[in-house]
Design a protein around this motif. Structure first.
Motif, PDB file in Angstrom:
ATOM      1  N   ARG A  69       0.812  -1.207   0.000  1.00  0.00           N
ATOM      2  CA  ARG A  69       0.000   0.000   0.000  1.00  0.00           C
ATOM      3  C   ARG A  69       0.855   1.270   0.000  1.00  0.00           C
ATOM      4  O   ARG A  69       0.583   2.220  -0.727  1.00  0.00           O
ATOM      5  CB  ARG A  69      -0.903  -0.020   1.242  1.00  0.00           C
TER       6      ARG A  69
ATOM      7  N   LEU B 257      -9.288   1.216  -0.385  1.00  0.00           N
ATOM      8  CA  LEU B 257      -7.914   0.724  -0.352  1.00  0.00           C
ATOM      9  C   LEU B 257      -7.001   1.614   0.476  1.00  0.00           C
ATOM     10  O   LEU B 257      -5.877   1.215   0.798  1.00  0.00           O
ATOM     11  CB  LEU B 257      -7.367   0.597  -1.773  1.00  0.00           C
TER      12      LEU B 257
ATOM     13  N   TYR C  97     -14.592  -5.209  -0.401  1.00  0.00           N
ATOM     14  CA  TYR C  97     -13.193  -4.812  -0.201  1.00  0.00           C
ATOM     15  C   TYR C  97     -12.253  -5.810  -0.888  1.00  0.00           C
ATOM     16  O   TYR C  97     -11.320  -5.418  -1.595  1.00  0.00           O
ATOM     17  CB  TYR C  97     -12.873  -4.719   1.286  1.00  0.00           C
TER      18      TYR C  97
ATOM     19  N   ALA D 130      -9.682  -4.975  -3.991  1.00  0.00           N
ATOM     20  CA  ALA D 130      -8.240  -5.188  -3.909  1.00  0.00           C
ATOM     21  C   ALA D 130      -7.767  -6.183  -4.964  1.00  0.00           C
ATOM     22  O   ALA D 130      -6.653  -6.064  -5.483  1.00  0.00           O
ATOM     23  CB  ALA D 130      -7.866  -5.680  -2.515  1.00  0.00           C
TER      24      ALA D 130
ATOM     25  N   PRO E  51      -8.805  -3.866  -8.902  1.00  0.00           N
ATOM     26  CA  PRO E  51      -9.177  -2.493  -8.540  1.00  0.00           C
ATOM     27  C   PRO E  51      -9.810  -1.694  -9.669  1.00  0.00           C
ATOM     28  O   PRO E  51     -10.489  -0.701  -9.410  1.00  0.00           O
ATOM     29  CB  PRO E  51      -7.850  -1.871  -8.107  1.00  0.00           C
TER      30      PRO E  51
ATOM     31  N   TRP F 268      -3.626  -6.205   1.786  1.00  0.00           N
ATOM     32  CA  TRP F 268      -5.042  -6.204   1.383  1.00  0.00           C
ATOM     33  C   TRP F 268      -5.847  -7.251   2.142  1.00  0.00           C
ATOM     34  O   TRP F 268      -6.607  -8.020   1.572  1.00  0.00           O
ATOM     35  CB  TRP F 268      -5.176  -6.420  -0.128  1.00  0.00           C
TER      36      TRP F 268
END
Length: 542
Positions: free
Chosen positions: A219, A240, A456, A460, A463, A477
């Motif tokens: 990230r 994210l 979510y 991830a 995207p 993630w």
């Protein structure tokens, strides 16, 4: 300068990786990031019938493979060379990812703990650890000592390179943009990538347009990249960007609050002291297994300002050839040299961090020649922490030898002082662990209305949406209620990679446990896609 007292990096595999001297325009499929899931994705792509690996490119920004798996080799101590893992280092065979991968690669392993106890013993409550097979690590069959967890990634990289793919170190992703300049990244397919590398002594940046992209990028490196914010939809970017480490209410979780960066835990760190005489293995001390305190992840605070939590059997020890190790009948005691793990936890301590090159590089090595005072301070902290054990054995602390080396891995957590983005090179995993009684729903915890765990995971995984062959897999993630967390393992990113492979049309490999695949890959992916109203086709419908 302690930060310059570092050993040689882990050697490259015998076959390429290599520093490139040519264009990457031939790359029709690009994997960015040489951590577990990046190398695994590239290795698994070779399983496709008739697959032309010449267009497959695995690119790693640093000079080594592994990411948060960091095997440091050739550490000289007491006439021996040792390997230390300052990042990830062990697994349970019940974790068929990576367990079955290591088995497939025919890499020798040994139990992490003497006596091979259940893995649950090493993961006490409140962790919800669902595996019982004894924890293991990869070893050198010639010595029986740890060979380094990165050995598995290097073995896969050799096979990838041998198949004709490009494996390149020192190639950094510096930008992402819509393919062909299109405004809608999903409609345009996989995005274009900007890759910076040094070729022939000069730095150059190249724009490439692969058909398929896998991002094994943490990230902290991904979100600040030029083009990412505009390419991702606002809802996806908000999801994210979420990082949570909620501490659930209840007595069982009273110590978990120390995990939360908001409470000052600025790093996940590991530290080893290297002794030319492994005194803890001597007959007088005889501390060869277990932890001190009982759960070393919650270390002892010392008056020296250095926290101590010992795992007696974790560090490698080598003894001189000849007589029995601890003065058994018929032989003199051997001289043994080795490393003692004295810390592995989250904290806001500063000494280990000062030895490392965090946040850019987690590794740091201090020697007696360059940092004798630092080694003495840490040694004194260790003796203070274990003084009850020494007293019970009638051993005087002053009689124990001093260390020759301190090796640390300091994996920082982004915070207000050092937020996501440059110059942060490596961070501890930044996940979403939320507690409903603290933050409410996941959507409330992340500030994204109606966000579910399934949404979510899909965001991830892809995207840019299900229509674009851009996939992601990384330990960052992970989303879960805190009460179900069980630590940081390579398994998490490998499961993401295998789900992405399923979306891309690749079935379960014959060597991967069928029940595990069904429960952790097919069922999770299928449920998430059904909840999102996505049409199930091909493997996703199976």
């Amino acid at each position: 300068d302690l930060r310059r007292a570092s050993p040689p990096r882990a050697p490259l595999p015998p076959a390429p990786p290599h520093h490139r001297t040519m264009s990457l325009s031939h790359c029709s499929e690009v994997v960015v990031g040489g951590g577990w899931s990046g190398v695994y994705w590239a290795w698994r792509r070779l399983d496709q019938p008739g697959y032309d690996a010449s267009g497959l490119c695995l690119l790693e920004a640093s000079g080594r493979l592994g990411g948060r798996t960091f095997s440091v080799r050739d550490l000289a101590l007491g006439g021996h060379n040792f390997t230390l893992d300052v990042g990830a280092y062990r697994f349970s065979p019940d974790m068929h990812l990576p367990g079955d991968v290591i088995l497939k690669l025919a890499l020798p392993t040994a139990c992490y703990e003497p006596g091979c106890p259940s893995a649950k013993k090493d993961m006490p409550k409140p962790f919800q650890f669902n595996y019982s097979a004894p924890l293991r690590r990869i070893i050198d069959p010639a010595t029986g000592l740890p060979a380094g967890y990165a050995t598995a990634l290097e073995a896969m990289a050799r096979e990838i390179a041998a198949a004709g793919a490009t494996v390149t170190l020192g190639a950094e992703l510096v930008g992402i943009e819509p393919r062909g300049g299109a405004a809608d990244g999903a409609a345009a397919g996989a995005p274009a990538l900007r890759i910076k590398s040094a070729a022939g002594g000069a730095t150059q940046t190249e724009r490439i347009e692969p058909a398929v992209v896998m991002l094994n990028v943490p990230r902290a490196r991904l979100l600040p990249l030029p083009g990412v914010a505009s390419l991702l939809g606002g809802r996806v970017k908000s999801a994210l960007s979420c990082i949570r480490f909620d501490s659930p209410k209840g007595a069982g979780w009273k110590n978990f609050s120390r995990f939360h960066s908001g409470n000052g835990t600025t790093a996940l760190s590991k530290a080893y002291l290297g002794y030319e005489s492994a005194w803890w293995r001597s007959p007088a001390v005889n501390l060869t297994e277990g932890e001190y305190p009982q759960n070393a992840f919650f270390p002892i605070a010392t008056s020296k300002g250095v926290p101590i939590g010992v795992r007696w059997s974790d560090g490698p020890v080598r003894c001189a050839a000849g007589a029995a190790e601890r003065g058994a009948a018929g032989g003199a005691e051997r001289e043994c040299a080795g490393f003692l793990e004295i810390f592995y936890s989250v904290s806001n301590e500063t000494l280990f961090r000062s030895v490392s090159r965090a946040p850019v590089d987690p590794l740091g090595v201090a020697t007696r020649a360059t940092a004798g005072a630092t080694l003495d301070l840490v040694h004194e902290a260790l003796l203070e922490a274990i003084s009850p054990l020494l007293t019970a054995r009638g051993v005087k602390a002053a009689s124990l030898p001093k260390p020759s080396l301190l090796a640390v891995g300091v994996w920082t957590r982004p915070d207000a002082k050092e937020p996501l983005g440059p110059p942060v090179g490596y961070t501890a995993p930044t996940k979403v662990y939320y507690a409903p009684e603290v933050s409410g729903s996941l959507g409330a915890a992340c500030g994204v209305s109606g966000l579910s765990e399934g949404e979510y995971r899909l965001a991830a995984l892809q995207p840019l949406g299900p229509g674009a062959p851009l996939y992601m897999a990384n330990n960052d993630w992970v989303v879960s209620e805190t009460r179900y967390m069980y630590g940081d393992w390579a398994e998490e990113s490998l499961l993401q990679a295998e789900r992405a492979l399923r979306v891309a049309g690749q079935p379960r490999p014959a060597w991967l446990d069928a029940d595990y695949y069904e429960q952790r890959v097919a069922s999770v992916l299928g449920a998430d896609r059904r909840a999102a109203g996505l049409e199930l086709t091909g493997l996703a419908a199976a």
